[in-house]
Design a protein around this motif. Structure first.
Motif, short mmCIF file in Angstrom:
data_model
loop_
_atom_site.label_atom_id
_atom_site.label_comp_id
_atom_site.label_asym_id
_atom_site.label_seq_id
_atom_site.Cartn_x
_atom_site.Cartn_y
_atom_site.Cartn_z
N PRO A 1 -9.85 -5.77 1.07
CA PRO A 1 -9.56 -4.33 1.17
C PRO A 1 -10.08 -3.59 -0.06
O PRO A 1 -10.08 -4.14 -1.16
CB PRO A 1 -8.03 -4.28 1.20
CG PRO A 1 -7.58 -5.65 1.56
CD PRO A 1 -8.63 -6.59 1.06
N ASP A 2 -10.54 -2.36 0.14
CA ASP A 2 -10.98 -1.54 -0.98
C ASP A 2 -9.74 -0.93 -1.63
O ASP A 2 -8.92 -0.31 -0.95
CB ASP A 2 -11.91 -0.44 -0.45
CG ASP A 2 -12.35 0.51 -1.54
OD1 ASP A 2 -12.81 0.02 -2.59
OD2 ASP A 2 -12.20 1.74 -1.38
N GLN B 1 -4.04 5.33 -1.73
CA GLN B 1 -4.97 5.07 -0.62
C GLN B 1 -4.78 6.13 0.47
O GLN B 1 -5.74 6.65 1.04
CB GLN B 1 -4.76 3.68 -0.03
CG GLN B 1 -5.35 2.57 -0.91
CD GLN B 1 -4.98 1.18 -0.42
OE1 GLN B 1 -3.94 0.98 0.22
NE2 GLN B 1 -5.82 0.20 -0.74
N ARG C 1 -14.57 -6.41 6.17
CA ARG C 1 -14.83 -6.39 4.72
C ARG C 1 -14.44 -7.73 4.15
O ARG C 1 -13.66 -8.48 4.74
CB ARG C 1 -13.96 -5.32 4.04
CG ARG C 1 -14.39 -3.91 4.21
CD ARG C 1 -13.47 -2.99 3.41
NE ARG C 1 -13.66 -3.20 1.97
CZ ARG C 1 -14.50 -2.51 1.23
NH1 ARG C 1 -15.23 -1.55 1.78
NH2 ARG C 1 -14.63 -2.74 -0.06
N PHE D 1 -3.19 3.24 10.47
CA PHE D 1 -3.71 1.98 9.94
C PHE D 1 -2.75 0.85 10.27
O PHE D 1 -1.53 1.00 10.15
CB PHE D 1 -3.89 2.09 8.42
CG PHE D 1 -5.14 2.84 8.06
CD1 PHE D 1 -5.19 4.22 8.21
CD2 PHE D 1 -6.26 2.17 7.60
CE1 PHE D 1 -6.36 4.92 7.90
CE2 PHE D 1 -7.42 2.86 7.30
CZ PHE D 1 -7.48 4.24 7.45
N LEU E 1 -8.55 -3.67 10.01
CA LEU E 1 -9.47 -4.30 9.06
C LEU E 1 -9.58 -5.78 9.39
O LEU E 1 -8.55 -6.46 9.56
CB LEU E 1 -8.92 -4.12 7.64
CG LEU E 1 -9.80 -4.61 6.49
CD1 LEU E 1 -11.06 -3.77 6.39
CD2 LEU E 1 -9.04 -4.54 5.17
N LEU F 1 -0.56 0.75 3.30
CA LEU F 1 -1.43 1.43 2.35
C LEU F 1 -0.59 1.90 1.16
O LEU F 1 0.60 2.17 1.32
CB LEU F 1 -2.06 2.66 3.00
CG LEU F 1 -2.88 2.43 4.27
CD1 LEU F 1 -3.24 3.76 4.92
CD2 LEU F 1 -4.14 1.63 3.96
N PHE G 1 -9.07 1.42 1.09
CA PHE G 1 -8.75 0.33 2.00
C PHE G 1 -9.96 -0.13 2.83
O PHE G 1 -10.27 -1.31 2.88
CB PHE G 1 -7.58 0.68 2.92
CG PHE G 1 -7.01 -0.51 3.63
CD1 PHE G 1 -6.32 -1.49 2.92
CD2 PHE G 1 -7.17 -0.68 4.99
CE1 PHE G 1 -5.81 -2.61 3.57
CE2 PHE G 1 -6.66 -1.79 5.64
CZ PHE G 1 -5.98 -2.76 4.92
N ILE G 2 -10.67 0.82 3.49
CA ILE G 2 -11.79 0.41 4.34
C ILE G 2 -13.15 0.74 3.70
O ILE G 2 -14.19 0.45 4.28
CB ILE G 2 -11.73 1.09 5.73
CG1 ILE G 2 -11.45 2.58 5.59
CG2 ILE G 2 -10.68 0.43 6.60
CD1 ILE G 2 -11.53 3.35 6.90
N ASP H 1 -2.36 -1.80 8.62
CA ASP H 1 -1.86 -2.47 7.41
C ASP H 1 -1.17 -1.46 6.51
O ASP H 1 -1.35 -0.26 6.67
CB ASP H 1 -3.03 -3.09 6.65
CG ASP H 1 -3.75 -4.12 7.49
OD1 ASP H 1 -3.39 -5.29 7.42
OD2 ASP H 1 -4.67 -3.72 8.25
N LEU I 1 -10.70 -9.34 7.96
CA LEU I 1 -11.04 -10.04 6.71
C LEU I 1 -11.73 -11.35 7.07
O LEU I 1 -11.60 -11.84 8.20
CB LEU I 1 -9.76 -10.28 5.91
CG LEU I 1 -9.09 -8.99 5.41
CD1 LEU I 1 -7.73 -9.27 4.81
CD2 LEU I 1 -9.98 -8.25 4.42
N ASP J 1 0.48 4.64 7.71
CA ASP J 1 0.31 3.19 7.82
C ASP J 1 1.36 2.62 8.78
O ASP J 1 2.23 3.33 9.29
CB ASP J 1 0.31 2.50 6.45
CG ASP J 1 1.65 2.57 5.73
OD1 ASP J 1 2.66 2.95 6.37
OD2 ASP J 1 1.69 2.23 4.54
#
Ligand SMILES: Nc1nc2c(ncn2[C@@H]2O[C@H](COP(=O)(O)OP(=O)(O)OP(=O)(O)O)[C@@H](O)[C@H]2O)c(=O)[nH]1
Ligand SMILES: [Mg+2]
Length: 377
Positions: A59-60, A95, A56, A87, A20, A91, A64-65, A89, A22, A109
């Motif tokens: 994070p959602d 998630q 993004r 992932f 992800l 989670l 997350f994505i 990162d 940022l 993760d």
């Protein structure tokens, strides 16, 4: 319990990596972080079949994505024959659950992957106990009613209402009591280590530390002529290894080779590895080994320094040494820093001289201190 662990293993899986980006983060940094994740995946025994990066603002919380992106990535990954999404990162439990539903793939993760590697590599009773403790602590907050693998194992997965809640509470209790037992075991191990360390009182000690794959074990072998496994894999070393080595002429110190650090090292691992990492806090000198040929050596050095700070290592006692000088253009290595190549032996004599100086091994009167305690190889 074993079911839960098996479902989290990366070995023999075909993995697709997800990162992800940022705001304010350059894309190439995320790509380099995914390169490291690919190395971790390889170390864990998975085959990497592809990668994707999503940008993004934040994070959602649910996936997350983002839900749409998750479906898209799931499809792309399945087309490549992937059966695991990795992932970069951490989670949350929900998630993971949501992502598994959206992508129809297993999801792991970064922390789970690192724990998986530690699990593969841990050999001694101490290392195994430490890894299991870290794994259970990682799992505890991630047990959710929908995502309770323990419940699944107990035949409880999919139970409705009160049943599921009861099962979840029971699972948590099982985990907590296992955590307590492991902590007690580790305390005993730690006491033994403390006693052994006191047995070496008066013998100067030097601990090698640094980012994983920096070359600690190779340098340790150089300094002690030991045959410690060094390989181009992350976390080749999990147990602290102690061995004496000559510092100058007739005098020696006890060197400790230790587990490496990594970006976003699960903090449970650091706390669980306290007894092993104790070799660093207790050492007279700490050699911070940096792979100076690595494109992200600065970030790696900062990560290692942050962990050392966390452990309470006094910076005064740390010597930073740039390793892999053979891979760096010669003109860059003439800058007054300590440069070595553990592989070729270049710079080792200068490093030893620096160690002798810093350990105060200058005068002949100090030689009584170099009698090494019995029991050390
Ligand atoms: N070219 C070069 N390669 C090196 C040097 N030192 C170590 N290596 C290589 O770097 C890789 C990692 O070395 P290790 O000594 O296992 O590194 P480590 O820091 O102990 O790694 P972990 O135990 O996994 O944390 C191996 O492939 C070594 O052969 C060096 O000075 N030059
Ligand atoms: Mg090593």
């Amino acid at each position: 319990m074993h079911n839960l662990e098996e479902s989290r293993f990366a070995r023999s899986r075909r993995a697709f990596l997800v990162g992800l980006v940022l705001p304010g983060q350059p894309g190439y940094v995320v790509e380099e972080h995914l390169d490291e994740l690919a190395q971790l995946a390889d170390t864990a025994g998975a085959v990497v079949v592809g990668r994707a990066v999503q940008s993004r603002k934040a994070p959602d919380p649910a996936t997350f994505i983002g839900g749409g992106k998750a479906e898209e990535i799931g499809e792309a990954a399945r087309e490549l024959g992937a059966d695991l999404l990795l992932f970069d990162d951490d989670l949350s439990g929900s998630q993971v659950k949501n992502l598994e539903e959206a992508t129809k793939l297993s999801v792991m993760d970064r922390s789970a992957l690192i724990l998986d590697i530690f699990d593969l590599r841990a050999q001694s009773r101490e290392a195994r106990t430490q890894v299991e403790l870290a794994r259970l602590k990682y799992m505890l907050p991630r047990l959710t009613r929908q995502w309770s693998h323990l419940s699944r194992q107990g035949g409880g997965f999919g139970q409705r209402g009160g049943e599921g809640e009861k099962q979840l509470e029971q699972d948590r209790r099982v985990l907590r009591s296992r955590i307590r037992r492991l902590e007690e075991d580790l305390e005993k191990i730690e006491r033994t280590r403390g006693v052994q360390r006191r047995g070496r009182d008066g013998v100067p000690s030097v601990a090698l530390t640094g980012y994983t794959n920096a070359g600690k074990s190779t340098l340790f072998n150089r300094l002690t002529s030991a045959g410690t496994l060094a390989e181009n894999r992350l976390f080749a070393t999990l147990d602290a290894k102690l061995r004496r080595g000559q510092v100058d002429g007739s005098r020696s110190a006890v060197f400790a080779d230790t587990v490496g650090f990594i970006r976003k090292l699960p903090h449970h691992l650091v706390s669980s590895f306290r007894s092993t990492l104790g070799e660093i806090t207790a050492a007279d000198l700490v050699l911070h080994v940096v792979d100076r040929s690595h494109p992200r050596w600065q970030e790696q050095a900062e990560v290692a320094e942050a962990v050392m700070d966390d452990l309470g290592v006094d910076r005064e006692r740390v010597i930073r040494v740039f390793n892999k000088s053979d891979l760096v253009p010669a003109e860059e290595t003439r800058n007054g820093d300590l440069w070595v190549s553990a592989a070729t032996g270049e710079g080792i004599a200068e490093l030893k001289a620096e160690l002798a100086k810093r350990l105060g091994l200058g005068g002949a009167t100090a030689s009584a201190a170099f009698e090494v305690a019995p029991g050390l190889c």
